[in-house]
Design a protein around this motif. Structure first.
Motif, short mmCIF file in Angstrom:
data_model
loop_
_atom_site.label_atom_id
_atom_site.label_comp_id
_atom_site.label_asym_id
_atom_site.label_seq_id
_atom_site.Cartn_x
_atom_site.Cartn_y
_atom_site.Cartn_z
N VAL A 116 -4.84 -28.20 -67.98
CA VAL A 116 -5.66 -27.48 -68.96
C VAL A 116 -5.78 -28.28 -70.25
CG1 VAL A 116 -5.85 -25.36 -70.32
CG2 VAL A 116 -5.07 -25.26 -67.93
N GLY A 117 -4.74 -29.07 -70.57
CA GLY A 117 -4.78 -29.86 -71.79
C GLY A 117 -5.50 -31.18 -71.66
N LEU A 118 -5.58 -31.73 -70.45
CA LEU A 118 -6.31 -32.99 -70.21
C LEU A 118 -6.79 -32.99 -68.77
CD1 LEU A 118 -7.19 -35.79 -71.28
CD2 LEU A 118 -5.08 -36.70 -70.29
N THR A 119 -5.98 -33.55 -67.87
CA THR A 119 -6.25 -33.49 -66.44
C THR A 119 -5.02 -33.95 -65.69
OG1 THR A 119 -7.66 -34.23 -64.61
CG2 THR A 119 -7.23 -35.83 -66.36
N GLY A 120 -4.79 -33.32 -64.55
CA GLY A 120 -3.73 -33.75 -63.65
C GLY A 120 -4.27 -34.45 -62.42
N GLU A 121 -5.55 -34.86 -62.46
CA GLU A 121 -6.20 -35.36 -61.26
C GLU A 121 -5.62 -36.68 -60.77
OE1 GLU A 121 -10.32 -37.36 -62.67
OE2 GLU A 121 -9.85 -35.44 -63.61
N PHE A 122 -5.06 -37.49 -61.67
CA PHE A 122 -4.51 -38.78 -61.25
C PHE A 122 -3.10 -38.60 -60.68
CE2 PHE A 122 -7.30 -39.61 -64.96
CZ PHE A 122 -8.38 -40.07 -64.22
N ALA A 123 -2.28 -37.79 -61.35
CA ALA A 123 -0.91 -37.56 -60.88
C ALA A 123 -0.89 -36.84 -59.54
CB ALA A 123 -0.14 -36.76 -61.92
N ILE A 124 -1.86 -35.98 -59.31
CA ILE A 124 -1.83 -35.19 -58.08
C ILE A 124 -2.07 -36.05 -56.84
CG2 ILE A 124 -4.26 -34.50 -57.76
CD1 ILE A 124 -3.18 -31.59 -57.50
N ARG A 125 -2.57 -37.26 -57.05
CA ARG A 125 -2.79 -38.14 -55.90
C ARG A 125 -1.47 -38.48 -55.20
NH1 ARG A 125 -8.24 -38.08 -54.88
NH2 ARG A 125 -8.27 -40.21 -54.10
N ASP A 126 -0.40 -38.65 -55.96
CA ASP A 126 0.89 -38.93 -55.35
C ASP A 126 1.37 -37.75 -54.51
OD1 ASP A 126 1.36 -41.57 -56.20
OD2 ASP A 126 1.96 -40.86 -58.19
N ALA A 154 -8.65 -28.82 -58.36
CA ALA A 154 -8.73 -28.71 -56.90
C ALA A 154 -9.86 -29.57 -56.34
CB ALA A 154 -8.92 -27.25 -56.49
N THR A 155 -11.02 -29.53 -56.97
CA THR A 155 -12.19 -30.25 -56.44
C THR A 155 -12.14 -31.73 -56.77
OG1 THR A 155 -13.48 -29.75 -58.45
CG2 THR A 155 -13.65 -28.20 -56.61
N GLU A 156 -11.69 -32.08 -57.95
CA GLU A 156 -11.71 -33.48 -58.39
C GLU A 156 -10.50 -34.24 -57.87
OE1 GLU A 156 -13.93 -36.34 -60.89
OE2 GLU A 156 -14.35 -34.45 -59.83
N GLY A 157 -9.33 -33.60 -57.93
CA GLY A 157 -8.11 -34.28 -57.49
C GLY A 157 -8.10 -34.63 -56.02
N ALA A 198 -20.20 -31.66 -56.38
CA ALA A 198 -21.27 -32.56 -55.94
C ALA A 198 -20.77 -33.99 -55.78
CB ALA A 198 -22.43 -32.51 -56.92
N ASN A 199 -19.98 -34.46 -56.73
CA ASN A 199 -19.44 -35.82 -56.63
C ASN A 199 -18.47 -35.94 -55.45
OD1 ASN A 199 -20.85 -36.86 -58.83
ND2 ASN A 199 -19.28 -36.21 -60.28
N HIS A 200 -17.71 -34.89 -55.19
CA HIS A 200 -16.81 -34.86 -54.04
C HIS A 200 -17.62 -34.98 -52.74
CE1 HIS A 200 -12.89 -33.00 -52.35
NE2 HIS A 200 -13.59 -33.43 -51.33
N LEU A 201 -18.68 -34.19 -52.64
CA LEU A 201 -19.53 -34.25 -51.44
C LEU A 201 -20.14 -35.64 -51.29
CD1 LEU A 201 -20.53 -32.31 -49.17
CD2 LEU A 201 -22.63 -32.06 -50.51
N ASN A 202 -20.59 -36.22 -52.39
CA ASN A 202 -21.18 -37.56 -52.34
C ASN A 202 -20.14 -38.59 -51.89
OD1 ASN A 202 -23.53 -39.31 -52.95
ND2 ASN A 202 -22.13 -40.20 -54.43
#
Length: 373
Positions: A116-126, A154-157, A198-202
């Motif tokens: 919520v403060g930035l993003t966890g999308e990079f850490a969640i990859r591990d 959920a969608t971006e990570g 949309a980017n996920h689908l692409n």
């Protein structure tokens, strides 16, 4: 050093250290103090690693202790912005070290709060690399979360080709695994989340186009007002590749399209100049045609080969017998994402996948009389 690298500056590291001192006053933050200077001159990814490793050195080795500190940081006003990124990576590394399912689930819940403060999308990859199915099950539960940042995690990570992020090989082998997340969010009320969908689908179109077409077909059958835009963005790569099913889904039709060879304004282009071309697209059929028109520039590469890159040009409805002429200028001014090499290039145009003959031109060396404005 670019401005992106400065997102984690010495001042940001010092601010993180001050926030930690407030919530964990007995912890010696010597490594983090050294990182303040160490980040100078480094690239952004290196800075994240430096700060994460300093946190690993300074903070407790046990995940529950790190979890308590991170939860306290969430209440600390100075803990904000880009300093959250290395903190998320500290959380995931500590959780995965234990091999505990309890710690894994707790770290996922903590990422949902930190994002919520930035993003966890990079850490969640591990987390996805370590336990992909369990991570995806938890991420699916986030699709109904009240906070759009968590829904977007959920969608971006879980994207196949998330920029700046580690690849998750399991996602490339199992391209259908994220569909429940996408099905739950393609009609999300937040445009921010829908753009991620949309980017996920692409991304998936590079892995398994058939999965993308089946998914898009289902969405087209149960649309809301925003679904057409999601489909346009999500199918953009397949449209550039002239995939017949993708074209039909977006309403592009026409059985007798003709595309003339582009006319270039000059067959030599200054190194930092532009190529201008005009293309004609004709509908030779007896019914209206709706056409997606793209153009490709064949770029010279360092090894002397020429490889095309496709760009969107326009969409048009053409009556039977109608011809439309379109003019486009493509700049060769320097950009950070591409290196231009002098030599032979070409331009070609396609409409609904019907290609034109190519038109050749030469990108000059500076010594050949190129000009600068």
């Amino acid at each position: 050093m670019g401005s992106m690298d400065e997102l984690i500056s010495p001042a940001i590291v010092a601010q993180l250290r001050a926030a930690l001192k407030n919530v964990a006053p007995t912890v010696d933050l010597a490594a983090l103090a050294r990182a303040e200077e160490a980040v100078c001159g480094a690239r952004l990814r290196q800075r994240v690693d430096l700060v994460r490793d300093a946190l690993r050195s300074d903070l407790p080795a046990e995940f529950p202790a790190v979890e308590r500190i991170a939860l306290d940081l969430l209440e600390e006003p100075r803990f904000a912005g880009w300093m959250i990124w290395p903190t998320t990576e500290l959380v995931t590394s500590r959780a995965l070290e234990t091999g505990s399912t309890t710690d894994f689930d707790a770290a996922m819940a903590l990422l949902a709060r930190l994002t919520v403060g930035l993003t966890g999308e990079f850490a969640i990859r591990d987390m996805l690399i370590a336990r992909p199915e369990r991570a995806l099950d938890i991420m699916r539960s986030w699709t109904g979360h009240e906070n759009e940042q968590v829904r977007r995690l959920a969608t971006e990570g879980s994207r196949a080709y998330l920029p700046w992020a580690k690849r998750v090989p399991w996602l490339l082998v199992n391209p259908r695994a994220t569909r429940p997340i996408l099905d739950a969010t393609y009609r999300d009320p937040a445009e921010y989340v829908r753009r991620s969908v949309a980017n996920h689908l692409n991304d998936l179109s590079r892995v398994d186009p058939a999965v993308v077409i089946r998914t898009a077909t289902a969405w087209a059958g149960e649309p809301d007002a925003a679904t057409p835009r999601v489909l346009r963005q999500g199918l953009r790569t397949l449209v550039k590749k002239a995939d017949p099913a993708a074209l039909r889904l977006l309403g592009f039709v026409g059985d007798s399209i003709e595309v003339a060879q582009p006319r270039v304004a000059s067959d030599t282009v200054p190194r930092d100049g532009s190529v201008q071309f005009t293309a004609e697209v004709s509908n030779r059929g007896e019914t209206d045609a709706v056409v997606a028109i793209d153009y490709a520039i064949g770029f010279q590469r360092a090894d002397g080969t020429v490889r095309p890159k496709i760009f969107k040009l326009a969409s048009r409805r053409l009556a039977p017998g109608e011809t439309v002429a379109l003019t486009k200028t493509h700049s060769f001014r320097p950009i950070t994402t591409r290196t231009y090499y002098p030599g032979p290039h070409f331009v070609m145009v396609q409409a609904n996948g019907v290609p034109s003959p190519r038109a050749d031109f030469i990108l000059q060396h500076h010594s050949e009389g190129s000009t600068h404005e």
